[in-house]
Design a protein around this motif. Structure first.
Motif, PDB file in Angstrom:
ATOM      1  N   ASP A   5       0.710  -1.125  -0.023  1.00 57.79           N
ATOM      2  CA  ASP A   5      -0.062  -0.018  -0.147  1.00 57.79           C
ATOM      3  C   ASP A   5       0.952   1.349  -0.011  1.00 57.79           C
ATOM      4  N   ILE A   6       1.895   1.372   0.814  1.00 66.63           N
ATOM      5  CA  ILE A   6       2.928   2.502   0.922  1.00 66.63           C
ATOM      6  C   ILE A   6       4.374   1.919   0.941  1.00 66.63           C
ATOM      7  N   LEU A   7       4.978   2.569   0.047  1.00 66.25           N
ATOM      8  CA  LEU A   7       6.711   2.273   0.121  1.00 66.25           C
ATOM      9  C   LEU A   7       7.226   3.691   0.673  1.00 66.25           C
ATOM     10  N   PHE A   8       7.809   3.436   1.773  1.00 69.56           N
ATOM     11  CA  PHE A   8       8.736   4.610   2.111  1.00 69.56           C
ATOM     12  C   PHE A   8      10.082   4.412   1.598  1.00 69.56           C
ATOM     13  N   VAL A   9      10.444   5.538   1.344  1.00 67.02           N
ATOM     14  CA  VAL A   9      12.028   5.589   0.948  1.00 67.02           C
ATOM     15  C   VAL A   9      12.718   6.614   1.743  1.00 67.02           C
ATOM     16  N   ALA A  10      13.759   6.302   2.136  1.00 62.88           N
ATOM     17  CA  ALA A  10      14.359   7.263   3.422  1.00 62.88           C
ATOM     18  C   ALA A  10      15.743   6.846   3.630  1.00 62.88           C
ATOM     19  N   ASP A  11      16.484   7.883   4.339  1.00 67.85           N
ATOM     20  CA  ASP A  11      17.723   7.543   4.988  1.00 67.85           C
ATOM     21  C   ASP A  11      17.321   7.431   6.350  1.00 67.85           C
ATOM     22  N   ALA A  12      17.200   6.085   6.910  1.00 68.97           N
ATOM     23  CA  ALA A  12      16.903   5.773   8.382  1.00 68.97           C
ATOM     24  C   ALA A  12      18.069   6.013   9.331  1.00 68.97           C
ATOM     25  N   ARG A  60       0.723   6.990  -6.923  1.00 68.96           N
ATOM     26  CA  ARG A  60       1.194   8.344  -6.624  1.00 68.96           C
ATOM     27  C   ARG A  60       2.515   8.286  -5.867  1.00 68.96           C
ATOM     28  N   ALA A  61       3.317   9.271  -5.992  1.00 69.75           N
ATOM     29  CA  ALA A  61       4.634   9.560  -5.283  1.00 69.75           C
ATOM     30  C   ALA A  61       4.724  10.939  -4.675  1.00 69.75           C
ATOM     31  N   VAL A  62       4.989  11.081  -3.483  1.00 66.66           N
ATOM     32  CA  VAL A  62       4.971  12.227  -2.697  1.00 66.66           C
ATOM     33  C   VAL A  62       6.315  12.439  -2.065  1.00 66.66           C
ATOM     34  N   LEU A  63       7.107  13.623  -2.315  1.00 63.28           N
ATOM     35  CA  LEU A  63       8.380  14.051  -1.842  1.00 63.28           C
ATOM     36  C   LEU A  63       7.850  15.006  -0.491  1.00 63.28           C
ATOM     37  N   VAL A  64       8.400  14.450   0.561  1.00 60.33           N
ATOM     38  CA  VAL A  64       7.904  15.208   1.897  1.00 60.33           C
ATOM     39  C   VAL A  64       9.295  16.111   2.310  1.00 60.33           C
ATOM     40  N   LEU A  65       8.998  17.347   2.118  1.00 62.47           N
ATOM     41  CA  LEU A  65       9.954  18.525   2.384  1.00 62.47           C
ATOM     42  C   LEU A  65       9.976  18.650   3.748  1.00 62.47           C
ATOM     43  N   HIS A  66      11.143  18.150   4.481  1.00 58.13           N
ATOM     44  CA  HIS A  66      11.134  18.410   5.900  1.00 58.13           C
ATOM     45  C   HIS A  66      11.869  19.586   6.347  1.00 58.13           C
ATOM     46  N   HIS A  67      12.602  20.179   5.392  1.00 53.12           N
ATOM     47  CA  HIS A  67      13.432  21.387   5.553  1.00 53.12           C
ATOM     48  C   HIS A  67      13.164  22.461   4.429  1.00 53.12           C
ATOM     49  N   PRO A  68      13.570  23.826   4.765  1.00 48.18           N
ATOM     50  CA  PRO A  68      13.143  24.929   3.774  1.00 48.18           C
ATOM     51  C   PRO A  68      14.332  24.879   2.815  1.00 48.18           C
ATOM     52  N   PRO A 109       5.211  20.027   1.699  1.00 46.90           N
ATOM     53  CA  PRO A 109       5.916  20.671   2.580  1.00 46.90           C
ATOM     54  C   PRO A 109       5.539  20.496   3.834  1.00 46.90           C
ATOM     55  N   VAL A 110       6.160  20.464   4.958  1.00 47.91           N
ATOM     56  CA  VAL A 110       5.712  19.920   6.174  1.00 47.91           C
ATOM     57  C   VAL A 110       5.164  21.454   7.168  1.00 47.91           C
ATOM     58  N   SER A 111       5.313  22.404   6.465  1.00 43.71           N
ATOM     59  CA  SER A 111       5.024  23.513   7.452  1.00 43.71           C
ATOM     60  C   SER A 111       4.876  24.869   6.201  1.00 43.71           C
ATOM     61  N   SER A 112       4.446  25.897   6.694  1.00 43.09           N
ATOM     62  CA  SER A 112       4.360  27.092   6.125  1.00 43.09           C
ATOM     63  C   SER A 112       5.688  27.706   5.657  1.00 43.09           C
ATOM     64  N   VAL A 113       6.528  27.600   6.687  1.00 38.89           N
ATOM     65  CA  VAL A 113       7.986  28.107   6.557  1.00 38.89           C
ATOM     66  C   VAL A 113       8.611  27.372   5.200  1.00 38.89           C
ATOM     67  N   VAL A 114       8.467  26.038   5.267  1.00 36.93           N
ATOM     68  CA  VAL A 114       9.233  25.208   4.124  1.00 36.93           C
ATOM     69  C   VAL A 114       8.430  25.528   2.836  1.00 36.93           C
ATOM     70  N   ARG A 115       7.075  25.857   2.861  1.00 33.32           N
ATOM     71  CA  ARG A 115       6.230  26.321   1.695  1.00 33.32           C
ATOM     72  C   ARG A 115       6.635  27.565   1.357  1.00 33.32           C
ATOM     73  N   HIS A 155      10.940  10.543   1.923  1.00 30.67           N
ATOM     74  CA  HIS A 155      11.305  11.385   3.111  1.00 30.67           C
ATOM     75  C   HIS A 155      12.655  12.010   3.044  1.00 30.67           C
ATOM     76  N   HIS A 156      12.531  13.294   2.967  1.00 28.84           N
ATOM     77  CA  HIS A 156      13.493  14.354   3.230  1.00 28.84           C
ATOM     78  C   HIS A 156      14.256  14.291   1.693  1.00 28.84           C
ATOM     79  N   PRO A 157      14.276  15.585   1.091  1.00 29.13           N
ATOM     80  CA  PRO A 157      14.787  15.719  -0.190  1.00 29.13           C
ATOM     81  C   PRO A 157      16.175  15.439  -0.275  1.00 29.13           C
TER      82      PRO A 157
END
Length: 200
Positions: A22-29, A118-126, A157-163, A99-101
């Protein structure tokens, strides 16, 4: 993305075969901060919902010295909440979450066989810090993701600051998720405060 990340006591990587999730997470753990903690909570919540989950571990360029896998992510794998998959496995997923660009600032060194609706890039930092210095090259990251996964990416983006840090060309050309990708909270891990008398 380069080699699969390793950690002491980690479960074996599933063999190069075909898997459906259902979900594939891609990350530097190996990240020991908030991005790994937030992803661990997402994994727990998705597992409770009965979703089948996979984690593709990668080594991003930020951490050069050996680091162990984040303890909460290691526990999720050992506990069977999520499968650890080989980057060269043939994987079908309803959703891929990257997770994390910065983990995709370098081009992959191995072939990626992921098919995802679907593929989503989660931006944790600005993209830029308070001094206006660029933290990572988002255009390069998106290009590397597209080349590696052959997927159209939605940016979360995880926040308005990142956005608000997103460059104008990215805003014009890419799909930005309308709502912030806010972190989940494990309510049970935050003990309830005792009732206090209302002051008058």
């Amino acid at each position: 993305m380069s080699d699969a990340a390793n950690g002491t006591g980690m479960p074996a990587v599933l063999s190069k075969d075909q898997f459906t999730y259902d979900i594939l997470f891609v990350a530097d753990a190996r990240f020991d901060g908030g991005s790994s903690t937030a992803m661990a909570v997402e994994i727990k919540a998705a597992a409770r919902a009965g979703l089948r989950l996979a984690l593709m571990l990668v080594k991003g360029p930020l951490l050069r010295a050996p680091f162990p896998v984040h303890p909460e992510l290691a526990a999720a794998m050992r506990g069977g909440l999520i499968d650890r998959v080989d980057p060269e496995s043939e994987i079908n997923a309803q959703l891929t979450l990257i997770h994390h660009p910065t983990i995709m600032e370098n081009r992959p060194t191995s072939k990626i066989n992921v098919s995802s609706k679907r593929a989503v890039l989660v931006l944790h930092h600005p993209v830029y810090d308070n001094a206006g210095k660029k933290q990572y090259d988002l255009s390069r990251v998106l290009s590397n993701i597209h080349d590696a996964f052959n997927l159209e990416i939605e940016i979360a983006p995880v926040s308005s600051v990142v956005r608000n840090s997103l460059p104008s060309d990215i805003l014009r050309q890419e799909v930005i998720i309308a709502e912030d990708w806010v972190n989940l909270i494990e309510i049970d891990e935050w003990p309830r405060r005792s009732d206090r008398p209302i002051s008058t």
